[in-house]
Design a protein around this motif. Structure first.
Motif, mmCIF file in Angstrom:
data_model
loop_
_atom_site.group_PDB
_atom_site.id
_atom_site.type_symbol
_atom_site.label_atom_id
_atom_site.label_comp_id
_atom_site.label_asym_id
_atom_site.label_seq_id
_atom_site.Cartn_x
_atom_site.Cartn_y
_atom_site.Cartn_z
ATOM 1 N N GLU A 1 51.739 25.625 91.667
ATOM 2 C CA GLU A 1 51.917 24.170 91.727
ATOM 3 C C GLU A 1 50.810 23.446 90.959
ATOM 4 N N ALA B 1 51.389 20.829 87.868
ATOM 5 C CA ALA B 1 50.805 19.486 87.802
ATOM 6 C C ALA B 1 50.050 19.293 86.496
ATOM 7 N N VAL C 1 52.495 18.655 83.693
ATOM 8 C CA VAL C 1 52.993 17.275 83.711
ATOM 9 C C VAL C 1 51.974 16.329 83.080
ATOM 10 N N VAL D 1 57.382 10.787 87.755
ATOM 11 C CA VAL D 1 57.319 12.149 88.281
ATOM 12 C C VAL D 1 57.999 12.101 89.640
ATOM 13 N N ILE E 1 49.671 16.647 91.966
ATOM 14 C CA ILE E 1 50.014 15.741 90.867
ATOM 15 C C ILE E 1 48.961 14.648 90.743
ATOM 16 N N LEU F 1 54.988 7.797 90.601
ATOM 17 C CA LEU F 1 55.118 9.026 91.377
ATOM 18 C C LEU F 1 55.933 8.675 92.607
ATOM 19 N N ILE G 1 59.688 17.845 89.597
ATOM 20 C CA ILE G 1 58.925 19.050 89.911
ATOM 21 C C ILE G 1 59.534 19.752 91.125
#
Length: 475
Positions: free
Chosen positions: A180, A184, A187, A224, A235, A369, A386
């Motif tokens: 993860e 992130a 991204v 996102v 993130i 987000l 995601i």
């Protein structure tokens, strides 16, 4: 408490009374809740539909008066109505040739967990056989590629979307990440590339050379999206590491979180001093200086003309520390209140009825987000979704027997169709979530997308800066 409240809400949306529930404990709590509402001479939000339904159903005279008063009915998001709302509609416009105008998309029905039932939109033609159905054929938001891919996700057996895009568009980027954290980082780096680099370090570390082919104009062009709010921290860290500004739209609006919630409650009590439940709730918090006389003094202050000034006075008198400890949240509260000037009634209605997406500000220079649910109705040039893993999309980590797989499929469809130009779907081979480590395969929904629409890749690890070779003065 929240779980019980949710069960009572669902019961009301299904028009169930306490005596109709099979769960005896829940029925008892539901009945006690209804008694307390009557004692306080109050209605909750769901009663605003449930009570009119009962009134119109039981009183033919009232029903006729209301039907005559509202001969035309317009309903948006018809796919998201629940049984109580459907009952109200049928009582208002019961005839086959009623004047009803409804807008909806069965593919965007994603609120079943709230009691919504998309079978009502499917039977619309049966309820109103005289109605004319206008099917939209062109999307002026998404590219043809995005529409084709999202159509294959939501209707895998039919193999495509019924809508046509206005341009072909670029391939869907499906990105495999190791964890993860690398997801992130992918991204953040990708956004930085689109923006042509937001830090001098971007050029030095070869993240960008400042000449990307399709540079974005604004950070607000990016979103996102995620299935679970628990996925946000990584993130946010990546955004901060790369100096990328962002705004977080969570599952619960910031104005329903502490300490903003208590500040708003004080304003409510100033406007409604006889609200006994609110008075008791604030009394239990033992707020220093808070009393009936202090609240009355604020209300009578002739120098206060706007909602923002009310909040400023409340915070100064009762919560001075939060201007430092929760500066961002308080500034958001001030900013939101400015839009309403001195219209306190409308402002408090927004805070009572508003959803997380109501706090989203598209004019700010920030990456959005948000959960996929909160993104419904919005659009962005570039979208990252995601956590496209089996167990998260569809969400079956802890509820394989109760998850509505088709609704989860529609949820991904909604997320994908927020994108106007580019769409990134990422998944991690290993993910830490809820204190556990998961190794989840790619979402089965993505396997329905035809290969010719896809650009696949793996997230690269950060490149180490090359050491400059310098001749020694003494070599």
């Amino acid at each position: 408490i929240d779980g019980v409240a949710e069960q009572i809400r669902l019961a009301k949306n299904r028009m169930h009374t306490p005596s109709e529930l099979e769960n005896g404990e829940l029925a008892s709590l539901y009945a006690a809740y209804e008694d307390r509402l009557k004692k306080e001479n109050a209605f909750d939000i769901d009663d605003l539909v449930v009570c009119p339904v009962r009134l119109l159903r039981d009183s033919s005279n009232t029903r006729e008066v209301v039907q005559e008063r509202y001969p035309w009915v317009c309903i948006d998001e018809y796919q998201d109505i629940n049984f109580a709302q459907y009952s109200l509609i049928r009582l208002l416009v019961p005839q086959e040739n009623s004047n009803i105008f409804a807008i909806g998309d069965p593919d965007q029905a994603i609120y079943g967990f709230r009691g919504a039932d998309n079978t009502f939109i499917k039977q619309f033609k049966d309820d109103y056989p005289c109605a004319t159905i206008y099917g939209l054929t062109t999307s002026y938001r998404c590219s043809k590629t995005i529409l084709e891919a999202s159509g294959q996700v939501v209707r895998p057996r039919e193999g495509g979307n019924l809508l046509e895009g206005i341009e072909a568009g670029v391939s869907i980027d499906i990105r495999e990440c190791s964890t993860e954290k690398s997801e992130a980082e992918f991204v953040a780096r990708t956004i930085e590339k689109f923006m042509g680099g937001v830090r001098f370090f971007s050029f030095d570390s070869q993240i960008t050379d400042g000449s990307e082919e399709s540079e974005a104009i604004s950070f607000s062009d990016f979103a996102v999206l995620f299935r679970l709010s628990r996925m946000v921290p990584d993130i946010i860290k990546a955004m901060n590491d790369h100096g990328i500004p962002y705004q977080l739209v969570g599952e619960e609006p910031f104005f329903k979180q502490e300490p903003v919630k208590t500040v708003v409650d004080v304003l409510r009590l100033i406007m409604m001093p006889s609200h006994s439940v609110l008075h008791q709730r604030l009394k239990e918090k033992h707020i220093r200086g808070l009393s009936e006389s202090s609240l009355l003094k604020i209300k009578r202050n002739k120098n206060i003309h706007s909602i923002e000034e009310y909040f400023s006075e409340i915070i100064t008198l009762f919560f001075p520390d939060i201007m430092v400890s929760h500066q961002d949240a308080i500034e958001r509260l001030f900013s939101l209140s400015k839009e309403y000037g001195s219209d306190i009634s409308s402002f408090l209605s927004l805070l009572q009825l508003g959803s997380p997406s109501d706090t989203y500000n598209p004019s700010t220079e920030q990456v959005a987000l948000m959960t996929i649910h909160a993104a419904k109705g919005l659009e962005f040039f570039h979208v990252f979704i995601i956590g496209c893993e089996d167990g998260i999309l569809p969400y079956t980590l802890f509820s394989k027997d109760t998850s509505d797989i088709e609704e989860e499929r529609r949820l991904l469809y909604v997320g994908m169709t927020r994108a106007k130009q580019t769409l990134f779907l990422s998944h991690a081979k290993k993910r830490n979530l809820f204190g556990n480590s998961f190794h989840l395969p790619i979402s089965p929904f993505l396997k329905n997308i035809k290969e010719e629409l896809i650009k696949r890749g793996r997230a690269e690890k950060g490149k180490k800066k090359k050491q400059d070779k310098q001749l020694s003065l003494f070599s």
